[in-house]
Write a protein that holds these residues in place. Structure first.
Motif, PDB file in Angstrom:
ATOM      1  N   ASP A 486     -41.343 -10.898  -7.385  1.00  0.00           N
ATOM      2  CA  ASP A 486     -41.480 -10.497  -8.778  1.00  0.00           C
ATOM      3  C   ASP A 486     -40.147 -10.688  -9.497  1.00  0.00           C
ATOM      4  O   ASP A 486     -39.077 -10.598  -8.886  1.00  0.00           O
ATOM      5  CB  ASP A 486     -41.898  -9.031  -8.875  1.00  0.00           C
ATOM      6  CG  ASP A 486     -43.215  -8.749  -8.166  1.00  0.00           C
ATOM      7  OD1 ASP A 486     -43.997  -9.696  -7.963  1.00  0.00           O
ATOM      8  OD2 ASP A 486     -43.458  -7.575  -7.821  1.00  0.00           O
ATOM      9  N   CYS A 487     -40.230 -10.916 -10.809  1.00  0.00           N
ATOM     10  CA  CYS A 487     -39.012 -11.114 -11.607  1.00  0.00           C
ATOM     11  C   CYS A 487     -38.890 -10.030 -12.672  1.00  0.00           C
ATOM     12  O   CYS A 487     -39.873  -9.644 -13.303  1.00  0.00           O
ATOM     13  CB  CYS A 487     -39.037 -12.475 -12.298  1.00  0.00           C
ATOM     14  SG  CYS A 487     -38.825 -13.880 -11.178  1.00  0.00           S
ATOM     15  N   LEU A 488     -37.674  -9.536 -12.856  1.00  0.00           N
ATOM     16  CA  LEU A 488     -37.349  -8.613 -13.933  1.00  0.00           C
ATOM     17  C   LEU A 488     -36.213  -9.231 -14.734  1.00  0.00           C
ATOM     18  O   LEU A 488     -35.104  -9.404 -14.216  1.00  0.00           O
ATOM     19  CB  LEU A 488     -36.934  -7.246 -13.384  1.00  0.00           C
ATOM     20  CG  LEU A 488     -36.501  -6.211 -14.434  1.00  0.00           C
ATOM     21  CD1 LEU A 488     -37.639  -5.881 -15.391  1.00  0.00           C
ATOM     22  CD2 LEU A 488     -35.984  -4.939 -13.764  1.00  0.00           C
ATOM     23  N   TYR A 489     -36.520  -9.602 -15.965  1.00  0.00           N
ATOM     24  CA  TYR A 489     -35.527 -10.235 -16.836  1.00  0.00           C
ATOM     25  C   TYR A 489     -34.997  -9.198 -17.824  1.00  0.00           C
ATOM     26  O   TYR A 489     -35.734  -8.692 -18.666  1.00  0.00           O
ATOM     27  CB  TYR A 489     -36.154 -11.399 -17.599  1.00  0.00           C
ATOM     28  CG  TYR A 489     -36.685 -12.505 -16.714  1.00  0.00           C
ATOM     29  CD1 TYR A 489     -35.823 -13.396 -16.083  1.00  0.00           C
ATOM     30  CD2 TYR A 489     -38.054 -12.680 -16.519  1.00  0.00           C
ATOM     31  CE1 TYR A 489     -36.302 -14.422 -15.282  1.00  0.00           C
ATOM     32  CE2 TYR A 489     -38.548 -13.705 -15.722  1.00  0.00           C
ATOM     33  CZ  TYR A 489     -37.672 -14.573 -15.106  1.00  0.00           C
ATOM     34  OH  TYR A 489     -38.156 -15.587 -14.314  1.00  0.00           O
ATOM     35  N   ALA A 509     -42.595  -8.367  -2.425  1.00  0.00           N
ATOM     36  CA  ALA A 509     -43.814  -9.171  -2.458  1.00  0.00           C
ATOM     37  C   ALA A 509     -44.961  -8.198  -2.714  1.00  0.00           C
ATOM     38  O   ALA A 509     -45.369  -7.466  -1.822  1.00  0.00           O
ATOM     39  CB  ALA A 509     -44.011  -9.912  -1.143  1.00  0.00           C
ATOM     40  N   THR A 510     -45.439  -8.163  -3.937  1.00  0.00           N
ATOM     41  CA  THR A 510     -46.426  -7.147  -4.311  1.00  0.00           C
ATOM     42  C   THR A 510     -47.793  -7.739  -4.661  1.00  0.00           C
ATOM     43  O   THR A 510     -48.806  -7.105  -4.459  1.00  0.00           O
ATOM     44  CB  THR A 510     -45.922  -6.321  -5.501  1.00  0.00           C
ATOM     45  OG1 THR A 510     -45.576  -7.215  -6.574  1.00  0.00           O
ATOM     46  CG2 THR A 510     -44.687  -5.512  -5.119  1.00  0.00           C
ATOM     47  N   GLN A 511     -47.833  -8.919  -5.252  1.00  0.00           N
ATOM     48  CA  GLN A 511     -49.066  -9.632  -5.585  1.00  0.00           C
ATOM     49  C   GLN A 511     -50.054  -8.812  -6.415  1.00  0.00           C
ATOM     50  O   GLN A 511     -51.208  -8.626  -6.035  1.00  0.00           O
ATOM     51  CB  GLN A 511     -49.751 -10.111  -4.304  1.00  0.00           C
ATOM     52  CG  GLN A 511     -48.835 -10.953  -3.429  1.00  0.00           C
ATOM     53  CD  GLN A 511     -49.565 -11.564  -2.270  1.00  0.00           C
ATOM     54  OE1 GLN A 511     -50.310 -12.509  -2.432  1.00  0.00           O
ATOM     55  NE2 GLN A 511     -49.355 -11.018  -1.091  1.00  0.00           N
ATOM     56  N   PRO A 512     -49.626  -8.310  -7.554  1.00  0.00           N
ATOM     57  CA  PRO A 512     -50.522  -7.476  -8.353  1.00  0.00           C
ATOM     58  C   PRO A 512     -51.447  -8.280  -9.264  1.00  0.00           C
ATOM     59  O   PRO A 512     -51.180  -9.424  -9.615  1.00  0.00           O
ATOM     60  CB  PRO A 512     -49.552  -6.639  -9.185  1.00  0.00           C
ATOM     61  CG  PRO A 512     -48.385  -7.545  -9.385  1.00  0.00           C
ATOM     62  CD  PRO A 512     -48.272  -8.351  -8.109  1.00  0.00           C
ATOM     63  N   MET A 513     -52.528  -7.616  -9.657  1.00  0.00           N
ATOM     64  CA  MET A 513     -53.447  -8.110 -10.677  1.00  0.00           C
ATOM     65  C   MET A 513     -53.367  -7.151 -11.861  1.00  0.00           C
ATOM     66  O   MET A 513     -52.630  -7.351 -12.790  1.00  0.00           O
ATOM     67  CB  MET A 513     -54.853  -8.205 -10.084  1.00  0.00           C
ATOM     68  CG  MET A 513     -54.943  -9.197  -8.925  1.00  0.00           C
ATOM     69  SD  MET A 513     -56.533  -9.221  -8.074  1.00  0.00           S
ATOM     70  CE  MET A 513     -56.513  -7.621  -7.245  1.00  0.00           C
ATOM     71  N   GLY A 514     -54.151  -6.034 -11.796  1.00  0.00           N
ATOM     72  CA  GLY A 514     -54.026  -5.013 -12.819  1.00  0.00           C
ATOM     73  C   GLY A 514     -52.742  -4.230 -12.640  1.00  0.00           C
ATOM     74  O   GLY A 514     -52.295  -3.998 -11.521  1.00  0.00           O
ATOM     75  N   SER A 515     -52.134  -3.821 -13.729  1.00  0.00           N
ATOM     76  CA  SER A 515     -50.876  -3.077 -13.643  1.00  0.00           C
ATOM     77  C   SER A 515     -50.542  -2.529 -15.022  1.00  0.00           C
ATOM     78  O   SER A 515     -51.083  -2.981 -16.021  1.00  0.00           O
ATOM     79  CB  SER A 515     -49.747  -3.979 -13.137  1.00  0.00           C
ATOM     80  OG  SER A 515     -49.720  -5.185 -13.869  1.00  0.00           O
ATOM     81  N   PHE A 528     -43.659   2.141 -13.301  1.00  0.00           N
ATOM     82  CA  PHE A 528     -44.782   1.201 -13.368  1.00  0.00           C
ATOM     83  C   PHE A 528     -45.593   1.204 -12.081  1.00  0.00           C
ATOM     84  O   PHE A 528     -45.094   1.531 -11.014  1.00  0.00           O
ATOM     85  CB  PHE A 528     -44.310  -0.209 -13.724  1.00  0.00           C
ATOM     86  CG  PHE A 528     -43.486  -0.920 -12.683  1.00  0.00           C
ATOM     87  CD1 PHE A 528     -44.065  -1.859 -11.828  1.00  0.00           C
ATOM     88  CD2 PHE A 528     -42.114  -0.695 -12.574  1.00  0.00           C
ATOM     89  CE1 PHE A 528     -43.308  -2.538 -10.884  1.00  0.00           C
ATOM     90  CE2 PHE A 528     -41.353  -1.368 -11.634  1.00  0.00           C
ATOM     91  CZ  PHE A 528     -41.947  -2.295 -10.774  1.00  0.00           C
ATOM     92  N   TYR A 529     -46.866   0.828 -12.249  1.00  0.00           N
ATOM     93  CA  TYR A 529     -47.852   0.845 -11.164  1.00  0.00           C
ATOM     94  C   TYR A 529     -48.477  -0.535 -11.046  1.00  0.00           C
ATOM     95  O   TYR A 529     -48.902  -1.119 -12.050  1.00  0.00           O
ATOM     96  CB  TYR A 529     -48.923   1.881 -11.477  1.00  0.00           C
ATOM     97  CG  TYR A 529     -49.918   2.172 -10.357  1.00  0.00           C
ATOM     98  CD1 TYR A 529     -49.513   2.293  -9.036  1.00  0.00           C
ATOM     99  CD2 TYR A 529     -51.257   2.364 -10.646  1.00  0.00           C
ATOM    100  CE1 TYR A 529     -50.421   2.600  -8.028  1.00  0.00           C
ATOM    101  CE2 TYR A 529     -52.172   2.680  -9.645  1.00  0.00           C
ATOM    102  CZ  TYR A 529     -51.751   2.787  -8.340  1.00  0.00           C
ATOM    103  OH  TYR A 529     -52.653   3.090  -7.343  1.00  0.00           O
ATOM    104  N   LEU A 530     -48.526  -1.046  -9.820  1.00  0.00           N
ATOM    105  CA  LEU A 530     -49.067  -2.377  -9.567  1.00  0.00           C
ATOM    106  C   LEU A 530     -50.358  -2.256  -8.761  1.00  0.00           C
ATOM    107  O   LEU A 530     -50.360  -1.705  -7.657  1.00  0.00           O
ATOM    108  CB  LEU A 530     -48.057  -3.228  -8.788  1.00  0.00           C
ATOM    109  CG  LEU A 530     -46.707  -3.463  -9.467  1.00  0.00           C
ATOM    110  CD1 LEU A 530     -45.810  -4.325  -8.574  1.00  0.00           C
ATOM    111  CD2 LEU A 530     -46.887  -4.128 -10.829  1.00  0.00           C
ATOM    112  N   GLY A 531     -51.444  -2.781  -9.306  1.00  0.00           N
ATOM    113  CA  GLY A 531     -52.715  -2.850  -8.597  1.00  0.00           C
ATOM    114  C   GLY A 531     -52.800  -4.161  -7.845  1.00  0.00           C
ATOM    115  O   GLY A 531     -52.950  -5.224  -8.433  1.00  0.00           O
ATOM    116  N   THR A 532     -52.689  -4.096  -6.526  1.00  0.00           N
ATOM    117  CA  THR A 532     -52.486  -5.299  -5.725  1.00  0.00           C
ATOM    118  C   THR A 532     -53.795  -5.843  -5.172  1.00  0.00           C
ATOM    119  O   THR A 532     -54.838  -5.196  -5.218  1.00  0.00           O
ATOM    120  CB  THR A 532     -51.541  -5.002  -4.556  1.00  0.00           C
ATOM    121  OG1 THR A 532     -52.130  -3.981  -3.741  1.00  0.00           O
ATOM    122  CG2 THR A 532     -50.202  -4.509  -5.054  1.00  0.00           C
TER     123      THR A 532
END
Length: 735
Positions: A486-489, A509-515, A528-532
């Protein structure tokens, strides 16, 4: 009075377009189109229909008995397809029947390993059906599985262990088998003691990086655990009673959109029929805004994602009458003329004329920028504006990254460079992702603009999406893998960015869809919450929560907080659903195939004893729901002052937070100064010495704010008496 503003607007109906004359209204026309799409699922939809299963069975019947390799391959494929369709027991039997034919054909061990792994996954799927769905508890499928999440019926998880073990005998380094082996032992309550030492993933690999209060899933108590496939969620006040309602969808063209009205007494009522949504099917994602400036929040339903040319389903623009009742106006509004597969869109007033425009990101087709004509209709100006990116777009988000008051546009593409379109303020954009260094990840999905460190400059998060268990398992075990992170700019407020994911402890390596993002602990910094997950059935990886540590770094609090749901995570909304001053987390769960449905989750916030403020902005010259407005809250501590910044939007690119902004204040019970910068005019309003822990309505141009009496409620602790248990409504087969 409408939702979000005091504007009044005429509600004159426009004449139907010539092509819609055979219908009484645009709404009826959409119902007819959606019914046709639904009726063609068996023939047209590989993921939900059985046309290919019929063809496979025909091919098998035509094979001679001695054609062991071909018969074994077809039986394996038929079994796997049945598991995907939810005919799990039958599918397992067919997968196992393939074994003898493949043995007689003398296929290599690698083929058996593939077969054994698939059978193990099928048994684990059956174990979830029998335990997490049929005997659901608040701890079901919460990673690491323990206590009330442990399976009552151990048979299927035990069988899964046997098959994963057989794969690991010949391939000790097979990470998906090792990962699922550990999960299976957890499901039995036998982790870590009984896991073979050579394949154990140690418990410390899953520990949170700091203590965090546990959030408990109370969705089933409230009748909100809708059993469905992948879809979207939005939370907002659709009838202007002060309480946040919930709308959920499922991508299946046969699945009804559902609206749950917050009754203000700790319970929710199913308002789907009352809201006029009956017959509005499908929707992989939902977004909301007041597109016509009448003070009522409307809904856009996005359809066709992942289906290629077969996904050219119309989206739906649902106009709200202010009482939580909707009519589909897509065809009247000019949004139904050309439709392409999509699951992402975003609202903003890109030309600063006071009404909201709409950008739709399509998959493999040109994206669309619909300019609002201020009369309830839209015109696609993407080509003229220079933003008709033709990538496989999975996320789009607006944000004024260079602080010139004109919202800019970021486009997240799968299998290609991402785009950053700088708004030139003259109706055109220039693409600047390369020079600004924000083209990656090359395989990306959800994205959002936010200010994670409260420096007043917008930052950008972009998540990688490689669709494999391997890197997730490797990440937990600190093993090398070549997957994009993932990238944080971090933005400088002048148009520049620096990639800071590693120094912010986000090289994951999280591979989220909904978040989505929100401030769970009310400290003023956005978490933040990542739906993987991804469509394959072996994609049982925990959804992940990251706490913002004062803008200095992010800390993984998934397991401590109870957020590690193993089911595939889609729409996420972070909202204070019980008006108690802290934000809860609603998560739309469920997979892609018919046999991969699951119930949605509502994680109740236990509270952090910090202060807060909720600000509901009402635009007059700016758009009515104030999307794009900037809020600055100054907090004084002795002689020092710190600021908290929010831009009005609904959060990330897959899930909808309320447009009224919830801002944590930490230990401050008094706000020194609130500054609102309005997007259309650029004017600011300032309010000083505001007490904390209240809800405010601030109207553009008015010198005084209004305090809104939103009473606190307590969630019901028992299921609605008439609803039954929604986990018992199945899609297909033996589920």
């Amino acid at each position: 009075m409408g939702v979000g503003c005091d504007r009044n607007a005429t509600d004159e109906s426009r004449p139907a377009r010539p092509e819609a004359q055979q219908w009484e209204s645009a709404h009826d026309r959409m119902l007819s189109v959606l019914e046709q799409i639904k009726s063609r699922i068996p023939q047209d939809n590989y993921f939900l229909g059985d046309a290919d299963l019929v063809d496979l069975k025909r091919q098998l019947a035509a094979q001679p008995q001695h054609a062991h390799a071909m018969r074994g391959a077809l039986m394996f494929e038929i079994g796997t397809k049945n598991v995907f369709l939810g005919n799990t027991t039958l599918g397992i039997e067919e997968q196992k029947a393939a074994f003898e034919h493949l043995r007689q054909a003398g296929v290599p061990q690698s083929v058996f390993d593939k077969l054994f792994f698939s059978i193990g996954v099928s048994h684990l799927r059956k174990a979830e059906n029998d335990n997490c769905i049929q005997a659901h508890s608040a701890g079901s499928c919460i990673f690491p599985i323990r206590e009330d999440g442990v399976h009552v019926d151990p048979e299927q998880a035990t069988r899964a262990i046997a098959y994963f073990s057989r794969v690991l005998e010949s391939q000790p380094g097979h990470l998906p088998s090792r990962w699922l082996l550990n999960l299976s032992y957890m499901a039995l309550g036998r982790y870590p003691d009984d896991v073979p030492p050579s394949f154990l993933i140690p418990p410390e690999a899953f520990e949170s990086e700091q203590p965090f209060p546990r959030f408990i899933d109370c969705g089933s108590n409230l009748g909100l655990d809708t059993f469905s496939l992948a879809g979207g969620v939005i939370t907002d006040d659709f009838d202007d009673d002060g309480f946040l309602d919930i709308v959920v969808s499922s991508w299946s063209p046969a699945d009804q959109i559902r609206m749950f009205h917050n009754d203000g007494d700790g319970t929710f009522s199913d308002w789907t029929e009352r809201a006029g949504l009956t017959g509005i099917y499908g929707g992989l994602n939902l977004i909301h805004a007041d597109y016509d400036n009448d003070g009522n929040l409307d809904i856009l339903v996005l359809r066709g994602g992942w289906l290629g040319d077969a996904g050219r389903h119309p989206n739906s623009l649902l106009r709200n009458d202010g009482h939580g009742h909707f009519r589909d106006v897509t065809f009247d509004a000019g949004l139904g003329d050309e439709h392409y597969p999509t699951q992402t869109a975003c609202w903003a007033d890109y030309d600063n004329d006071g009404d909201l425009d709409l950008y739709v990101g399509n998959e493999g087709f040109a994206n669309q920028l619909f300019e609002n004509q201020s009369d309830g209709t839209f015109v696609d100006v993407a080509a003229k504006a220079g933003v008709a990116d033709g990538g496989f777009t999975k996320g789009v988000i607006w944000g004024d990254f260079d602080a010139d008051r004109f919202p800019d546009l970021y486009v997240s593409n799968l299998n290609g460079p991402n785009r950053l379109f700088r708004n030139l303020g003259n109706g055109r954009f220039e693409e600047v992702a390369g020079p600004r260094g924000v083209t990656g990840p090359q395989d990306s999905f959800p994205t959002w603009f936010w200010d994670f460190n409260n420096d007043g400059a917008l930052d950008l998060f972009v998540a990688s999406f490689s669709q494999s268990v391997d890197p997730v398992a490797a990440d937990f075990m600190n093993l090398p893998h070549g997957t994009e992170m993932d990238c944080l700019y971090q933005g400088d407020g002048k148009g520049g960015f620096v990639e800071v994911a590693e120094q912010m402890n986000l090289r994951r390596a999280t591979q989220p869809m909904g978040s989505n993002f929100g401030d769970l602990d009310n400290d003023g910094f956005l978490d933040f919450y990542l739906g993987t997950g991804f469509p394959d059935f072996d994609a049982l990886v925990p959804n992940q929560m990251f706490r913002n540590d004062g803008g200095r770094r992010f800390l993984n609090v998934t397991t401590a907080g109870g957020f590690g749901h193993l089911q595939k995570g889609h729409g996420v909304a972070i909202a204070d659903l019980d008006n108690d001053g802290d934000q809860d987390v609603f998560h739309e769960l469920g997979g892609w195939f018919a046999g991969d449905a699951y119930g949605d989750a509502l994680f109740e916030n236990p509270g952090f004893e910090n202060h807060w403020i909720v600000i509901k902005l009402v635009g007059r010259q700016s758009n009515a729901c104030a999307i794009g407005a900037r809020i600055r809250v100054d907090l004084k501590n002795n002689s020092a002052t710190r600021s908290v910044y929010r831009w009005v939007n609904s959060g990330g690119s897959f899930g909808g937070n309320p447009l009224r902004q919830h801002i944590g204040l930490g230990q401050h019970d008094q706000i020194d100064r609130i500054e609102i910068r309005w997007p259309t005019t650029g004017t600011t309003q300032v309010f000083e010495n505001v007490p904390a822990d209240q809800c405010l309505r601030i109207t553009e141009g008015r010198s005084e704010f209004e305090s809104l009496p939103y009473p606190k409620v307590t969630f019901s602790k028992s299921p609605p008496p008439t609803s039954g248990h929604s986990h018992h409504h199945h899609h297909a087969g033996d589920r």
